[in-house]
Design a protein around this motif. Structure first.
Motif, PDB file in Angstrom:
ATOM      1  N   TRP A 140      -2.494 -20.026  -0.772  1.00  0.00           N
ATOM      2  CA  TRP A 140      -1.428 -19.040  -0.618  1.00  0.00           C
ATOM      3  C   TRP A 140      -0.894 -18.648  -1.997  1.00  0.00           C
ATOM      4  O   TRP A 140      -0.613 -19.489  -2.846  1.00  0.00           O
ATOM      5  N   HIS A 141      -0.747 -17.356  -2.173  1.00  0.00           N
ATOM      6  CA  HIS A 141      -0.137 -16.810  -3.383  1.00  0.00           C
ATOM      7  C   HIS A 141       1.013 -15.911  -2.933  1.00  0.00           C
ATOM      8  O   HIS A 141       0.909 -15.237  -1.903  1.00  0.00           O
ATOM      9  N   PRO A 142       2.118 -15.874  -3.663  1.00  0.00           N
ATOM     10  CA  PRO A 142       3.256 -15.065  -3.208  1.00  0.00           C
ATOM     11  C   PRO A 142       2.939 -13.579  -3.040  1.00  0.00           C
ATOM     12  O   PRO A 142       3.521 -12.922  -2.166  1.00  0.00           O
ATOM     13  N   LEU A 143       2.037 -13.042  -3.831  1.00  0.00           N
ATOM     14  CA  LEU A 143       1.670 -11.631  -3.666  1.00  0.00           C
ATOM     15  C   LEU A 143       0.991 -11.418  -2.326  1.00  0.00           C
ATOM     16  O   LEU A 143       1.284 -10.452  -1.601  1.00  0.00           O
ATOM     17  N   MET A 144       0.107 -12.323  -1.955  1.00  0.00           N
ATOM     18  CA  MET A 144      -0.609 -12.198  -0.692  1.00  0.00           C
ATOM     19  C   MET A 144       0.354 -12.310   0.495  1.00  0.00           C
ATOM     20  O   MET A 144       0.355 -11.462   1.406  1.00  0.00           O
ATOM     21  N   LEU A 145       1.202 -13.342   0.486  1.00  0.00           N
ATOM     22  CA  LEU A 145       2.108 -13.512   1.613  1.00  0.00           C
ATOM     23  C   LEU A 145       3.151 -12.408   1.656  1.00  0.00           C
ATOM     24  O   LEU A 145       3.570 -11.989   2.745  1.00  0.00           O
ATOM     25  N   ALA A 146       3.570 -11.900   0.515  1.00  0.00           N
ATOM     26  CA  ALA A 146       4.531 -10.791   0.503  1.00  0.00           C
ATOM     27  C   ALA A 146       3.959  -9.579   1.215  1.00  0.00           C
ATOM     28  O   ALA A 146       4.657  -8.902   1.990  1.00  0.00           O
ATOM     29  N   ARG A 147       2.677  -9.275   0.975  1.00  0.00           N
ATOM     30  CA  ARG A 147       2.072  -8.132   1.670  1.00  0.00           C
ATOM     31  C   ARG A 147       1.883  -8.433   3.153  1.00  0.00           C
ATOM     32  O   ARG A 147       2.169  -7.591   4.009  1.00  0.00           O
ATOM     33  N   PHE A 148       1.372  -9.626   3.486  1.00  0.00           N
ATOM     34  CA  PHE A 148       1.198 -10.000   4.893  1.00  0.00           C
ATOM     35  C   PHE A 148       2.527  -9.881   5.643  1.00  0.00           C
ATOM     36  O   PHE A 148       2.595  -9.343   6.753  1.00  0.00           O
ATOM     37  N   ALA A 149       3.595 -10.420   5.034  1.00  0.00           N
ATOM     38  CA  ALA A 149       4.891 -10.425   5.708  1.00  0.00           C
ATOM     39  C   ALA A 149       5.462  -9.017   5.823  1.00  0.00           C
ATOM     40  O   ALA A 149       6.087  -8.680   6.836  1.00  0.00           O
ATOM     41  N   ALA A 150       5.256  -8.194   4.811  1.00  0.00           N
ATOM     42  CA  ALA A 150       5.739  -6.809   4.899  1.00  0.00           C
ATOM     43  C   ALA A 150       5.002  -6.052   6.000  1.00  0.00           C
ATOM     44  O   ALA A 150       5.594  -5.266   6.752  1.00  0.00           O
ATOM     45  N   THR A 151       3.702  -6.299   6.126  1.00  0.00           N
ATOM     46  CA  THR A 151       2.931  -5.681   7.206  1.00  0.00           C
ATOM     47  C   THR A 151       3.423  -6.173   8.566  1.00  0.00           C
ATOM     48  O   THR A 151       3.620  -5.380   9.498  1.00  0.00           O
ATOM     49  N   ALA A 152       3.632  -7.490   8.676  1.00  0.00           N
ATOM     50  CA  ALA A 152       4.154  -8.052   9.925  1.00  0.00           C
ATOM     51  C   ALA A 152       5.507  -7.462  10.257  1.00  0.00           C
ATOM     52  O   ALA A 152       5.810  -7.166  11.431  1.00  0.00           O
ATOM     53  N   ASP A 153       6.342  -7.263   9.249  1.00  0.00           N
ATOM     54  CA  ASP A 153       7.664  -6.692   9.452  1.00  0.00           C
ATOM     55  C   ASP A 153       7.578  -5.271  10.010  1.00  0.00           C
ATOM     56  O   ASP A 153       8.373  -4.884  10.878  1.00  0.00           O
ATOM     57  N   HIS A 154       6.601  -4.500   9.557  1.00  0.00           N
ATOM     58  CA  HIS A 154       6.434  -3.144  10.088  1.00  0.00           C
ATOM     59  C   HIS A 154       5.903  -3.177  11.522  1.00  0.00           C
ATOM     60  O   HIS A 154       6.310  -2.366  12.358  1.00  0.00           O
TER      61      HIS A 154
END
Length: 360
Positions: free
Chosen positions: A97-111
């Motif tokens: 896990w890298h913060p850039l990867m999870l930040a994008r995953f979570a932003a997508t999940a949020d949408h």
């Protein structure tokens, strides 16, 4: 008083009893529970994360051998709901896990969730889980230091002010950017903490902190210790200028009368799956987490951070006492989830509304 549902997305849910019940880990079952919780006005559902080997924790039921990933399953649930928040648990220090990867995953999940998505950031207290990823367990306080850097980077990426270049102690990024950003600034951030270091992390990064009882699972034995426990969390928040909501996990055994509820509880605890309990309890004892230290093996038959048993009035009384002890919400669990949740909604929710603990 916020209400959440701790979803049984793993074999055996949270109770290590062999008494027959309908609770199961399948997605369709958890979908139906989530839709019911939404109908009843619950604010959130929550998915557990854990890494276990073949056979789970063993015993007659192979406790927790089957385990739906909470990130994927809660994102899927969010697309089927309209108002309830779905919270995923992620061990951010495991694997790659890298913060850039999870930040994008979570932003997508949020949408996908239209802003109703939450991340429960955990660091992993078990000594064996990291070995599955070719790692050794990182020391307790260092884990929170790493998680703090990880979360700070995600927060900067979600803010999206500029491309992010960051050269930290644990993570490096050059020209990193995430778009689209979350609908309301960031996902709801959650952490599970029972230590001063964990509370300090929560004060910096969490909107909700999920904590355990420091005095065992028996409600009467634990309730007197809980005000000081929640006060410690709030003090950490006040020192940082940000106080998260505090929630705890009571497992509810409720019937029309106290005698019926006690009989139901007795039936559950009279069927212990000791083969799995011994292994599960040993896991906690070997971990370096600060929660659960005053819990004993027999608590695992029924499960929960706390155990509330009684009539609807008894249960409402206990929830009111949790509010008075400083909790902002509870994340509920049940033994036989579907019928027990329906019973709670029909018989306890009206009492909570009468007492001003619930608005809807």
């Amino acid at each position: 008083m916020m209400l959440g549902l701790f979803l049984p997305t793993q074999t055996g849910g949270f109770s290590q009893s062999t008494l027959p019940r309908g609770t199961n880990w399948h997605f369709e079952y958890n979908r139906d529970l989530t839709l019911a919780a939404e109908k009843y006005g619950f604010e959130f559902v929550f998915g557990l994360q854990q890494w276990v080997g073949k056979g789970g924790f063993g015993g007659e039921k192979h406790y927790r051998e089957n385990f739906l990933d909470p990130f994927i399953s809660t994102v899927a649930l969010s697309s089927l709901t309209t108002s309830i928040m779905t919270i995923s648990t992620v061990h951010v220090l495991y694997g790659n896990w890298h913060p850039l990867m999870l930040a994008r995953f979570a932003a997508t999940a949020d949408h996908i969730a239209h802003g109703r998505f939450g991340l429960n950031i955990v660091t992993g207290y078990d000594q064996n889980e990291p070995k599955m990823f070719g790692m050794t367990r990182i020391q307790h306080d260092e884990r929170y230091e790493r998680a703090g850097e990880f979360s700070s980077i995600m927060e900067d990426l979600w803010a999206g002010e500029e491309n992010l270049t960051y050269d930290g102690k644990y993570y490096q990024l050059e020209g990193a950017y995430v778009s689209p950003r979350p609908e309301f600034g960031r996902p709801i951030m959650v952490s599970a903490s029972a230590s001063p270091t964990g509370f300090a992390y929560a004060a910096q990064h969490s909107d909700m902190v999920f904590t355990s009882s420091p005095a065992g699972a028996d409600f009467d034995g634990a309730i007197d210790a809980l005000p000081a426990h929640t006060a410690q969390i709030r003090a950490a928040g006040e020192a940082a200028g940000h106080t998260p909501k505090v929630i705890i996990f009571p497992l509810i055994v409720c019937k029309k009368t106290r005698a019926e509820a006690l009989a139901y509880r007795e039936a559950i605890v009279s069927h212990p799956d000791w083969g799995s309990i011994e292994k599960f309890f040993a896991r906690h004892q070997a971990g370096d987490g600060h929660g659960w230290k005053q819990h004993d093996a027999a608590d695992r038959i029924l499960g929960g951070h706390l155990q509330i048993t009684g009539s609807p009035v008894d249960v409402a009384d206990a929830i009111e006492r949790l509010k008075e002890a400083g909790f902002d919400g509870i994340q509920l669990g049940f033994y036989d989830y579907a019928p027990d949740l329906d019973f709670f909604a029909e018989h306890v929710l009206p009492l909570l509304k009468q007492r001003g603990l619930r608005i809807t």
